[in-house]
Each structure stands twice: as C-alpha cells, then as structure tokens.
Motif scaffolding. Structure first.
Motif, mmCIF file in Angstrom:
data_model
loop_
_atom_site.group_PDB
_atom_site.id
_atom_site.type_symbol
_atom_site.label_atom_id
_atom_site.label_comp_id
_atom_site.label_asym_id
_atom_site.label_seq_id
_atom_site.Cartn_x
_atom_site.Cartn_y
_atom_site.Cartn_z
ATOM 1 N N GLY A 15 34.420 39.132 39.115
ATOM 2 C CA GLY A 15 35.680 39.859 39.003
ATOM 3 C C GLY A 15 36.868 38.935 38.818
ATOM 4 O O GLY A 15 37.735 39.155 37.965
ATOM 5 N N GLU A 16 36.879 37.851 39.601
ATOM 6 C CA GLU A 16 37.975 36.875 39.540
ATOM 7 C C GLU A 16 38.033 36.213 38.170
ATOM 8 O O GLU A 16 39.112 36.086 37.560
ATOM 9 N N MET A 17 36.862 35.798 37.641
ATOM 10 C CA MET A 17 36.832 35.118 36.341
ATOM 11 C C MET A 17 37.154 36.082 35.198
ATOM 12 O O MET A 17 37.803 35.705 34.223
ATOM 13 N N THR A 18 36.710 37.324 35.318
ATOM 14 C CA THR A 18 37.009 38.339 34.289
ATOM 15 C C THR A 18 38.512 38.554 34.185
ATOM 16 O O THR A 18 39.077 38.644 33.087
ATOM 17 N N TYR A 43 41.971 46.857 36.829
ATOM 18 C CA TYR A 43 40.619 46.638 36.315
ATOM 19 C C TYR A 43 39.601 46.724 37.456
ATOM 20 O O TYR A 43 39.826 46.185 38.536
ATOM 21 N N LYS A 44 38.473 47.353 37.195
ATOM 22 C CA LYS A 44 37.336 47.351 38.119
ATOM 23 C C LYS A 44 36.076 46.991 37.328
ATOM 24 O O LYS A 44 35.838 47.562 36.258
ATOM 25 N N ILE A 70 49.170 56.064 36.067
ATOM 26 C CA ILE A 70 48.361 55.027 36.716
ATOM 27 C C ILE A 70 46.894 55.288 36.391
ATOM 28 O O ILE A 70 46.427 56.423 36.465
ATOM 29 N N GLU A 71 46.192 54.240 36.002
ATOM 30 C CA GLU A 71 44.798 54.393 35.564
ATOM 31 C C GLU A 71 43.936 53.235 36.055
ATOM 32 O O GLU A 71 44.415 52.102 36.181
ATOM 33 N N ILE A 72 42.669 53.545 36.310
ATOM 34 C CA ILE A 72 41.666 52.515 36.601
ATOM 35 C C ILE A 72 40.836 52.337 35.333
ATOM 36 O O ILE A 72 40.405 53.314 34.733
ATOM 37 N N ILE A 73 40.641 51.101 34.916
ATOM 38 C CA ILE A 73 39.779 50.826 33.762
ATOM 39 C C ILE A 73 38.455 50.302 34.310
ATOM 40 O O ILE A 73 38.415 49.268 34.974
#
Length: 640
Positions: free
Chosen positions: A407-410, A526-527, A579-582
């Motif tokens: 997640g961190e690198m993305t 981002y998720k 507001i949105e989650i991708i």
C-alpha cells in the motif's frame, strides 16, 4: 421487524426454536409460521430440529440444490481418491481415511470396524501398501476402488454400481431418505448419459479428472423440487417461491450479503458488448428481482424475523443483506437489532486504564502534535492498542506488514506519476505517457526500499504494477466518456485547528488525491484491498456510529479529510464536494478498479456542502475526539 445477528450457524437453528417455542407457549392458538432458509444447507438441520424438539411436522415446498445434499460429499470423496490414485502409483493414507470415515460408506459397505482399525489406526505411515489393501478388502466391495489404470468405461461402471448399492440400502426407509434417493436418481441418469457418449466414442479420451469436473458442474447447477404437505401451520419454502397465503410469523435465516441477493454468477449467454449496448445490467436486475420478493414476503407477514451471521468466515462475509439498509432508508420501516449467542461465555472483565497525570500529559502532546484519522480508527478498534502506541510509545509488529508495504509503495508510485500534472487536466497524451513510465517508476521505488534481495520483490512488483495499470485505465475510461478531470493535488498533507470545549486541537491527515471532475470537487482515498461494496450509503441514524464503530473506518477517514479540505481555504466552503474510495472490485471474471461513491441520507446525494457537514457530522466528530482526550473517561478494553 426484528434483525438478529449470530456468530455461529447452530445459533440460527436455536433462534428458530426459541421463536416457535414462544408461539406454542402463548395461550393463543398455534400461529401460521413460514420459515425461509436462504442458505439451503440449513434446511435439513432445521427440519430435524423442529421435529425432534417440538414433535411438529412441517409442509415443505422448496428447490433443493444438489450441492447441499450430504450424500454429494460421499461422491466427492470417491472422485478425489480416484484422481489421486490415477496420478500416483502409491495410495496416500489421508485419501483412504476420507473414504473409510465417510458416514454413508461406513453404514453401507463397512459392517465391521475391524477393517478401519487395521488399515488406519495401526498405520502411521504416509502411504498404505497394496498388500495391506488386498489383505483386508479382498472380500469387500470397496476393493474395486483400488484397481489401478481404470479407463472411463470402468469408472462409470463402478460409479453406477455404487449408486445402485446405496439406493438399495436407502430404499429400506424411503420416507426418511427421499432427498438422497432423488439425488441418486439424477446422478445415475447423468452417468448413464455419459456411458452412452463413451459408447459412441465421444468422450472415450476422458479421464477421471474430466468426470469430476462434469460432476461438480452438475451438482452446482442442478436442484430438485421437494414437496411435502404435512402441516397447515408450519411451512418451509424458498426465498423466490410464490405463495398466496398470509402468515403470522416469517423467519428468514442466513440473511447475509451475497446470500440474499445471491452472489453474481460469472456466466451469461448474452455477450457483454450486447448487454452494454442494450443496457442490460444483470446485477441490478437480479437485485430488483430479489428485493421485489422480499417486499412480497414482508407484506404477507404480520411479524418478520431476519437472522444473519455477523462474524465473517471463509464462506460468509459477516455482513447483513443490503436489503435491510434499503428498508431503513427507502421505506422508513422500524427495525429492531439484536445479537444472540446460545453459548454462555464466561464474562471476561474488560481492562480499565484510568488517565493518570502522565497519561493526560501524553494526550496533551498528541493534541498539540496532531490527531489523525488513523489514531481515531485505532482507538475505535482497540483502545488498549491505542494506549500502547500513542501513550506508552510501544512499537508492535504489524501482522499485515506485506499489505502495508504494498500500500505504501503503491501510494508513492501514484504520487510520482500524477504529481507532474498538478493544476492541469488529464489528457489522452499524458495517459499514454504514464503507461510508459509505470514500470521504471515501480523499479525505482522498489530499489529505494532496498527490497532487491527479498524473494517477495517480484511479487511486490507485479501486485503494484497490476494496481497502477488498472488505476490509469480507470482514469482513461472516464476521460474517454467526455469527462474532464483536473488534478489539484496528490498525497496532500493537510491540517486544521479545531476548538472543542475551549481547547485547541490539531487535526491532520494526508489526502491521497484531490481533483475536480466536470467542475465538482472530489476527495479520493485509495484502497488496495478488494472491496465487496459497490457504494456506501450514509443514513441519518448512522452518523454517530461512523465516528465510533470500526466497521465504518473508511467512511470516517474520508469524512475527516473532506472537513479538513473545507477548512483549508475559505473558497472551499462555498463549493460542494464528492468523496470516493477507489478500490479493486470483482467484475465478471476480472478484478477492476472502480470508484465507490459515498451517498448521503435518504436522497442518496453524491455530494455534500460545508453547511451540511457542520450540521450533520461535525458534532459527532468533535464528541469522539473529546471522549478520547477527556481526562475523566478511562480507557476500556473492547471484548468481542
């Protein structure tokens, strides 16, 4: 309407028993009860339980899936054994155990436990020798399974012979074994048809693995209709069965998401491009179809009980059906929520930690340095862990370190490839440029992380690459439809001072992306984890829970971000924001990146104004922060 959450399957049966018991104990005449097992695997346990506990017969009209009939697993065990034997020269003990410990095989083919004892209990090796098999199974019918190099013709002959022997045994009590006999009849018919195809040389090249695939597809797709009219008062039926009767009580079990409505199947006879052209949406049509049945069931019942599993497992998501939320929002129906457990737990006393002088000083430091959404999420999930990390400054080893690292690198890769166009619109030319620089950018980030020598390096590379490419594709598809996206900021550090009871509190966070789509501001998070939700609906009743219940963590995080954004500039307060989650979601046979919009209140608005936020959400956010910092409120362990 009552919604009851349970943690174990057996508790659903116990609840049904309790509801019927209360009805019988009532002085009024026995009422008409309808039971709908959404998961048909509960049908047989429910019928036997009611019959044994209350000595009540029931009327049944239900389509019973073959995969839920216990006898199915006997044939699955036989196939697995035949495949293993066909693949290797040796016979593995674990597959032999599965055969001999199967209930049907034991009752029908193994009259004496002496064989099991000799073959299994006294054998500690990984394999069983052929000499041992021949010694103890020579005069037993099961010996045919251990013959090597079986062709398709012989396998079908053995399977049909097995079916007939089991049928002869079950015929002794047809009433009791009606469902199993129907299953065997359908299976025998399938194997006869395959035998004819083999005779015509159509499937002569098939091996046992091919037969197993045919068998699996058959039991997954086929069902049998079961009718049994024994009681005018107690009925079992399927969720989509039509009926004209009115019922005093209706009980629906397994009322979980992906059970009602069922999980989308991955196949369709209509090609996807034609579905898209004709605007045929399978999932939407299916939801409407099941919801119409749900409303029909609701309207035909004086009282309705919905039972769902509230604990996730490898099969179940642990989420109640979205239909319940639709009833709350769209129909304004009063719903009572309960949790039930038939296993009396020893009441564990939660840990209480009073806020000492040192504790209060650390909280003051936290207030000045800044409280982030992740700190509030940690407090909501595990107050003791919050105490360890934020007060005692202890570091614990993260259990999901791999996911955190990816997640961190993305996030870093997305920041590097989107930062150059801050303040500009995304164009097809820049999309093409981003596609070119994805691979070198990922390699650069990996090298900075010093992961070259780690064996998981290649896994990290492909997971990040897959996510980034799908993310860029999502942006590309949006702008190709004529939408305009203006990138305002990426990985934007943002903070604000809020005042709660005369105290200044520093609230801060990092917003993954702030953009503008067709003139409307959008806050994006981002998720990388696969999402099961297509959208998130916030009702008036949920507002307090969002800031206290950990299941709403993602929503709370975005609501804090949008508040910080509103307060970062006076002009922001005059505009509206989405507001949105991708997140990755499953679509047909693929995993794609899709936005998960957050809809507000009954109107299901996709945007919010600053005034609406201050009225509807800020009081609950400030209350939660105040509870965390309040020196008089102790830390109390959460016991799940």
């Amino acid at each position: 309407m009552s919604v009851i959450g349970v943690s174990k399957e057996i508790e659903q049966i116990k609840i049904v028993e309790n509801i019927i018991k209360k009805t019988i104990n009532n002085k009024n005449p026995f009422k008409k009860i309808l039971i709908i097992p959404s998961d048909h695997s509960l049908l047989i346990p429910l019928i036997y339980s009611i019959r044994n506990v209350f000595n009540i017969q029931s009327s049944i009209h239900i389509h019973f899936p073959l995969k839920d009939i216990p006898l199915h697993y006997t044939f699955q065990v036989i196939f697995e054994f035949l495949i293993q034997q066909n693949k290797f020269n040796k016979i593995e003990t674990k597959y032999v155990k599965k055969i001999f410990l199967d209930r049907y095989i034991q009752n029908i083919f193994i009259k004496n436990n002496f064989i099991i004892k000799k073959l299994l209990h006294n054998n500690n090796s990984y394999f069983i020798s052929k000499q041992l098999i021949e010694k103890y199974l020579m005069n037993n019918y099961l010996h045919v399974l251990f013959i090597k190099s079986l062709n398709i013709k012989k396998i079908l002959k053995i399977l049909i012979s097995f079916i007939r022997k089991i049928k002869n045994f079950l015929y002794k009590d047809i009433t009791k074994h009606y469902i199993e006999l129907q299953f065997l009849y359908k299976l025998e018919l399938l194997f006869f048809r395959l035998k004819i195809l083999d005779r015509k040389k159509i499937i002569s090249s098939f091996i046992v693995n091919d037969l197993f695939h045919i068998y699996n597809d058959f039991v997954k797709m086929e069902s049998m209709e079961y009718r049994n009219k024994k009681s005018p008062k107690l009925f079992f039926t399927s969720f989509t069965k039509n009926f004209i009767e009115k019922f005093d009580i209706t009980i629906i079990t397994s009322f979980n998401e992906n059970v009602i409505p069922p999980k989308k199947k991955n196949y369709s006879l209509i090609p996807y491009d034609i579905q898209k052209k004709l605007r045929i949406h399978d999932d939407l049509m299916r939801e409407k179809y099941y919801f119409s049945h749900f409303i029909r069931i609701y309207q035909s019942s004086k009282k309705i009980f919905l039972i769902f599993k509230n604990q996730p497992d490898e099969i179940n998501s642990g989420e109640m059906s979205s239909f319940i939320h639709q009833l709350k929002i769209g129909y304004k129906i009063s719903i009572k929520n309960k949790n039930f457990s038939c296993f009396p737990n020893k009441k564990k006393k939660p840990i209480f930690i009073e806020k000492t002088k040192y504790f209060i000083n650390q909280l003051n430091d936290l207030r000045i340095q800044g409280i982030s959404p992740s700190s509030i999420i940690l407090y909501n999930k595990n107050p003791i862990l919050f105490y360890s990390k934020k007060i005692l400054n202890l570091k614990n080893k993260e259990s999901n370190l791999c996911q955190l690292k990816i997640g961190e690198m993305t996030h870093k890769v997305l920041q590097l490839i989107y930062s150059p166009i801050k303040g500009n619109y995304i164009t097809n030319t820049y999309i093409h440029h981003m596609k070119k620089i994805v691979k070198p950018t990922i390699k650069k980030i990996l090298s900075e992380q010093k992961l070259e020598k780690i064996k998981n390096n290649r896994l990290y590379y492909f997971l990040i690459k897959n996510y980034i490419e799908h993310f860029i594709l999502w942006d590309e598809q949006v702008i190709q439809k004529g939408n305009k996206i203006l990138i305002k900021n990426v990985e934007h550090k943002i903070s604000n001072i809020i005042h709660i009871q005369s105290k200044k509190i520093h609230l801060h966070g990092i917003i993954d992306r702030i953009d503008e789509i067709n003139g409307v501001n959008r806050i994006i998070d981002y998720k990388i984890g696969l999402s099961k939700k297509k959208d998130i609906n916030i009702s008036f009743q949920q507002r307090k829970d969002i800031f206290t219940n950990p299941i709403y963590s993602n929503t709370m995080q975005l609501l804090i971000y949008v508040y910080l954004w509103f307060n970062s500039h006076i002009n922001n307060q005059k505009s509206i924001s989405k507001i949105e989650i991708i997140s990755p979601i499953k679509y047909r046979n693929n995993v794609i990146i899709k936005p998960i919009p957050i809809n507000f209140f009954c109107e299901k608005k996709t945007f919010i104004t600053y005034k609406e936020y201050k009225t509807n959400f800020f009081p609950f956010l400030s209350n939660r922060i105040n509870e965390i910092l309040n020196p008089k409120i102790p830390i109390i362990e959460k016991i799940y």
